[in-house]
Design a protein around this motif. Structure first.
Motif, PDB file in Angstrom:
ATOM      1  N   LEU A 160       0.911  -1.192   0.002  1.00  0.00           N
ATOM      2  CA  LEU A 160       0.133   0.096  -0.018  1.00  0.00           C
ATOM      3  C   LEU A 160       0.841   1.237  -0.132  1.00  0.00           C
ATOM      4  O   LEU A 160       0.571   2.268  -0.834  1.00  0.00           O
ATOM      5  N   GLU A 161       1.956   1.055   0.680  1.00  0.00           N
ATOM      6  CA  GLU A 161       2.887   2.351   0.729  1.00  0.00           C
ATOM      7  C   GLU A 161       3.368   2.703  -0.426  1.00  0.00           C
ATOM      8  O   GLU A 161       3.422   3.747  -0.980  1.00  0.00           O
ATOM      9  N   GLN A 162       3.876   1.782  -1.249  1.00  0.00           N
ATOM     10  CA  GLN A 162       4.585   1.754  -2.460  1.00  0.00           C
ATOM     11  C   GLN A 162       3.450   2.272  -3.512  1.00  0.00           C
ATOM     12  O   GLN A 162       3.684   2.983  -4.413  1.00  0.00           O
ATOM     13  N   THR A 163       2.259   1.727  -3.487  1.00  0.00           N
ATOM     14  CA  THR A 163       1.141   2.042  -4.429  1.00  0.00           C
ATOM     15  C   THR A 163       0.662   3.462  -4.279  1.00  0.00           C
ATOM     16  O   THR A 163       0.453   4.294  -5.046  1.00  0.00           O
ATOM     17  N   ARG A 164       0.778   3.993  -2.940  1.00  0.00           N
ATOM     18  CA  ARG A 164       0.534   5.595  -2.797  1.00  0.00           C
ATOM     19  C   ARG A 164       1.590   6.391  -3.182  1.00  0.00           C
ATOM     20  O   ARG A 164       1.506   7.308  -3.876  1.00  0.00           O
ATOM     21  N   ILE A 165       2.815   5.875  -3.119  1.00  0.00           N
ATOM     22  CA  ILE A 165       4.070   6.552  -3.607  1.00  0.00           C
ATOM     23  C   ILE A 165       3.907   6.634  -5.039  1.00  0.00           C
ATOM     24  O   ILE A 165       4.010   7.791  -6.081  1.00  0.00           O
TER      25      ILE A 165
END
Length: 450
Positions: A160-165
């Motif tokens: 999720l963190e990578q997707t938000r970035i």
């Protein structure tokens, strides 16, 4: 050995003092209250034999009475006024010589009941050990699944963190972010469910084993107790299963009950001996001593049909017990077939799950690489991650089922016991208590001092 994926608690290099299935089952064998209660039941049943044997022994009764008696009248032309204290003390001995063989048949019936109780104890022991092994493997399984779910949650948080970035730089859409958030919420829910399942398994383990699970080592199946073929397993079970043997002893006990009841129609011969000393029976100061030996023969002629009815009733009970024994055989046969099928299915499931895990892992690596060059979406990665998780859970469950099923087969054929498992415990001997109490003619204290 059982090697479960993603479960640090189940690694082969467990601590030196790790609990193993044999050590856990040893705890259950020693301290399980259900098993202990069944042992007490067998000891209570043992007492039926000395009760029956008491029919061969005489009964001795002490008799004493005392009172006050007043006399007021004329005897021999003289007035008589006196008060006496008539008293008697004595002993009476009653010895049966013949009672229609009821004592011998009652003894044989009691011995059949003892043998049946011992088989019931064996059955309880097998059930307790199987339940203990099942609880042990359930804790291992649920621990491994919880570790997988937590690992999956951590991976999804990173995803999720990578997707938000990537969303911030315009590489993915808001939909990708929402999909990652949805899958993370699902993972957190699965972690909570796994934690609940583990707590339930721990409670069941504590109930059977008697302690909280700590540092459980890997579990291994008991294939050495499993016959080579289903046909051999069924044959062994029908001959050796304690439930079948106990049912046959119940038939024997019922047949002896017919003979016992028929014995009530036979003559009864007793010898009664008595010795007594009496004082003041007629006049003040008189004193008498008496002794007698009397043979008593009682021949029943007609009892209103009550004894005959009980004889017929006992014969019907014999038929019932025989049908119940056949029913137990059918139950044992069905249990063996079911356990055998579960074992074969678990073996096949492990092979399929291992292949599925390997394929899913390779596919996940490929999907991630393809997503980096734009050929796959975030949803594809999430779906493949979930597929790998499901495959790992299936493998863990299959490995647990493989071990439990082997114990189930051993129990279904009647060969699951502390002795066959080689547990390092002092084996309980039901015969020891029986030998201690069988010929006791008196005494209120149990052999263990109570």
């Amino acid at each position: 050995m059982l090697a479960l994926i993603g479960a640090p608690l189940l690694l082969a290099d467990a601590p030196a003092k790790a609990e193993t299935i044999p050590s856990a089952l040893s705890r259950a064998y020693i301290g399980n209250p259900t098993l202990g209660g069944q042992r007490a039941s067998v000891r209570a049943t043992d007492e039926n034999v000395p009760r029956a044997l008491s029919g061969y022994r005489p009964s001795v009764t002490a008799i004493a009475n005392s009172g006050i008696q007043g006399l007021d009248g004329i005897t021999g032309g003289r007035a008589l006024h006196q008060t006496t204290l008539p008293s008697t003390v004595g002993i009476q001995v009653n010895q049966n010589l013949f009672n229609g063989f009821r004592t011998s048949n009652s003894t044989r019936q009691a011995e059949s009941q003892v043998l049946g109780a011992r088989e019931s104890l064996r059955n309880t022991e097998a059930n307790t050990l199987f339940t203990g092994a099942q609880a042990y493997m359930n804790v291992l399984r649920d621990t491994a699944i919880l570790d997988l779910q937590r690992n999956n949650r951590d991976v999804l948080e990173q995803q999720l963190e990578q997707t938000r970035i990537r969303f911030k730089v315009g590489e993915v859409t808001r939909t990708d972010v929402a999909q990652a958030e949805s899958r993370l919420a699902q993972a957190r829910s699965q972690v909570s469910a796994a934690e609940s399942a583990l707590q339930t398994s721990i409670a069941a383990y504590r109930q059977v084993i008697g302690v909280e699970p700590r540092h459980l080592a890997t579990g291994a199946p008991v294939d050495r107790l499993v016959p080579r073929t289903l046909t051999a397993a069924v044959q062994i079970g029908l001959e050796e299963h304690p439930a079948v043997i106990a049912a046959l002893h119940a038939v024997d006990a019922a047949e002896y009950q017919v003979k016992i009841t028929e014995g009530e129609l036979a003559p009864t011969l007793n010898v009664v001996g008595s010795v007594a000393q009496s004082w003041d029976q007629q006049l003040a100061g008189d004193r008498f001593a008496s002794a007698s030996i009397v043979g008593q023969l009682s021949v029943p002629i007609y009892t209103g049909g009550e004894v005959y009815a009980r004889v017929r009733q006992a014969k019907e009970t014999v038929g019932q017990r025989r049908m119940e024994a056949e029913g137990v055989r059918d139950q044992v046969r069905a249990a063996i077939v079911s356990a055998w099928g579960g074992l074969e299915a678990a073996k096949a499931s492990i092979l399929a799950a291992q292949a599925q895990v390997e394929a899913a892992r390779i596919a996940l690596i490929g999907v991630r690489e393809e997503a980096r060059v734009g050929q796959r979406t975030t949803l594809d990665i999430l779906n493949q991650q979930q597929e790998l998780l499901n495959a790992q859970v299936t493998l863990i469950t299959s490995q647990r089922d493989r071990v439990v099923a082997s114990y189930a087969v051993a129990g279904a054929i009647g060969r699951l016991s502390a002795r066959t498992l080689g547990l390092r415990v002092e084996l309980y001997s039901a015969k020891l208590h029986y030998d201690q109490v069988r010929d006791l003619p008196w005494g209120l204290t149990t052999p263990d001092g109570r």
